[in-house]
Write an enzyme that holds these catalytic residues in place. Structure first.
Site, PDB file in Angstrom:
ATOM      1  N   GLY A  52      10.729 -10.041   4.064  1.00  0.00           N
ATOM      2  CA  GLY A  52      10.475  -9.358   5.326  1.00  0.00           C
ATOM      3  C   GLY A  52       9.485 -10.128   6.166  1.00  0.00           C
ATOM      4  O   GLY A  52       9.246 -11.308   5.922  1.00  0.00           O
ATOM      5  N   PHE A 107       6.181  -9.531   6.529  1.00  0.00           N
ATOM      6  CA  PHE A 107       4.861  -9.745   5.937  1.00  0.00           C
ATOM      7  C   PHE A 107       4.914 -10.124   4.474  1.00  0.00           C
ATOM      8  O   PHE A 107       4.149 -10.940   4.014  1.00  0.00           O
ATOM      9  CB  PHE A 107       4.001  -8.485   6.103  1.00  0.00           C
ATOM     10  CG  PHE A 107       3.841  -8.069   7.522  1.00  0.00           C
ATOM     11  CD1 PHE A 107       3.106  -8.847   8.408  1.00  0.00           C
ATOM     12  CD2 PHE A 107       4.443  -6.916   7.996  1.00  0.00           C
ATOM     13  CE1 PHE A 107       2.968  -8.476   9.734  1.00  0.00           C
ATOM     14  CE2 PHE A 107       4.299  -6.533   9.321  1.00  0.00           C
ATOM     15  CZ  PHE A 107       3.566  -7.314  10.192  1.00  0.00           C
ATOM     16  N   SER A 125       7.243 -10.082   0.456  1.00  0.00           N
ATOM     17  CA  SER A 125       8.507 -10.323  -0.202  1.00  0.00           C
ATOM     18  C   SER A 125       8.783  -9.182  -1.164  1.00  0.00           C
ATOM     19  O   SER A 125       7.868  -8.507  -1.613  1.00  0.00           O
ATOM     20  CB  SER A 125       8.447 -11.631  -0.990  1.00  0.00           C
ATOM     21  OG  SER A 125       8.130 -12.686  -0.122  1.00  0.00           O
ATOM     22  N   ASP A 176      12.088   2.014  13.022  1.00  0.00           N
ATOM     23  CA  ASP A 176      12.743   0.737  12.723  1.00  0.00           C
ATOM     24  C   ASP A 176      14.092   0.974  12.034  1.00  0.00           C
ATOM     25  O   ASP A 176      14.439   0.292  11.061  1.00  0.00           O
ATOM     26  CB  ASP A 176      11.824  -0.132  11.863  1.00  0.00           C
ATOM     27  CG  ASP A 176      12.120  -1.625  12.000  1.00  0.00           C
ATOM     28  OD1 ASP A 176      12.915  -2.014  12.887  1.00  0.00           O
ATOM     29  OD2 ASP A 176      11.545  -2.406  11.211  1.00  0.00           O
TER      30      ASP A 176
END
Ligand code: ADP
Ligand code: MG
Ligand code: MG
Length: 263
Positions: A16, A18, A20, A124
């Site tokens: 992602g 920021f 993993s 999101d």
């Protein structure tokens, strides 16, 4: 305890913005989980954990099993979704039948309705953040941008992913209905095989989201049923007050017609 004391770490499941996400297996039970590692210092980590705990218990939300902390990171041990991401299935499938779209969308709306009832806006919603279990059931993941809001309160500030972002997020205050818009963008992608709003640049994309008129009666949507087009139109409505709620989506005739009845 350190996470290495309790789990055997495995291969990467995803990456992602920021951190993993890795496969891991409990040394005690042998059960496999997904471990999301996030760097410390990100104030939002606490919020992500808090919201996942707040929402735990719903079958459509990825369950947070436990949290570990070391000098650099937080490790979120989550229920493993071994079916992968919805986006990857969509890429393979191209377009979904109305029947399959409706069943996925119903499960998504049930979990979004739950989040909204619990005072959470996900912010999101997109197929990268919708995971699948081994049996193909959807699980909503990634509460990294989620916010808790009180009744009648609203949010401001740009958040989300460009193609899925609601017009009111680009221009001012927003709330739960922003998730409904994003889900509508996803529904369009499921049924038509392409995103409803596109642009050569970010500015062009945002301009399309803010002002492009989608005429669902036109030829472009001929392959989609009248009922589905009616629902898309009611979701992809810029007037937030006129846009339908999760509850109303669930009782829309398209849902009634194409989803399995559970009696
Ligand atoms: P980010 O906030 O960085 O986007 P996500 O929570 O969306 O992180 O996770 C990134 C990716 O890791 C997902 O798109 C998915 O591929 C994988 N992933 C995340 N959680 C799980 C899980 N519980 N089971 C399996 N894979 C996961
Ligand atoms: Mg994500
Ligand atoms: Mg995130």
């Amino acid at each position: 305890n350190k996470i290495e004391d309790d789990y055997v770490m495995g291969g990467a499941l995803g990456k992602g913005k920021f951190g993993s996400v890795f496969l891991c297996r409990s040394k005690v039970t042998g059960v496999e989980f997904a471990c999301k590692t996030l760097p410390k210092g990100e104030e939002t980590v606490h919020k992500e954990v808090e919201i996942m705990q707040h929402l735990s218990g719903h079958p459509g939300v990825v369950t947070l099993h436990s949290v570990y902390e070391d000098a650099e990171s937080f490790h979120l041990v989550m229920e493993l979704c071994s079916g992968g991401r919805l986006i990857d299935e969509m890429t393979k499938e191209g377009r979904y039948s109305e029947h399959k779209s409706a069943n996925i969308f119903k499960d998504l709306m049930l979990v979004i309705q739950y989040c909204h009832d619990m005072g959470v806006v996900h912010r999101d919603i997109k197929p990268e953040n919708i995971l699948l279990t081994a049996s193909g059931k959807i699980k909503l993941a990634d509460f990294g941008l989620a916010m808790r809001i009180a009744n009648g309160q609203s949010l401001s500030g740009l958040a989300g992913s460009p193609a899925y972002v609601a017009p009111e997020v680009l221009t001012g205050d927003y709330g739960q209905k922003a998730d409904i818009w994003s889900a509508g963008v996803l529904l369009h992608a499921l049924l038509v095989g392409v995103l409803p709003f596109q642009g050569d640049s970010l500015d062009a994309l945002f301009e399309a989201i803010k002002s492009m008129q989608l005429d669902f009666h036109s030829e472009k949507w001929q392959s989609v049923s009248k009922l589905a087009r009616d629902l898309l139109e009611r979701i992809l409505t810029r007037d937030v007050a006129a846009r339908i709620t999760a509850e109303e989506v669930l009782s829309h005739p398209w849902m009634m017609f194409y989803t399995e009845r559970t009696l």
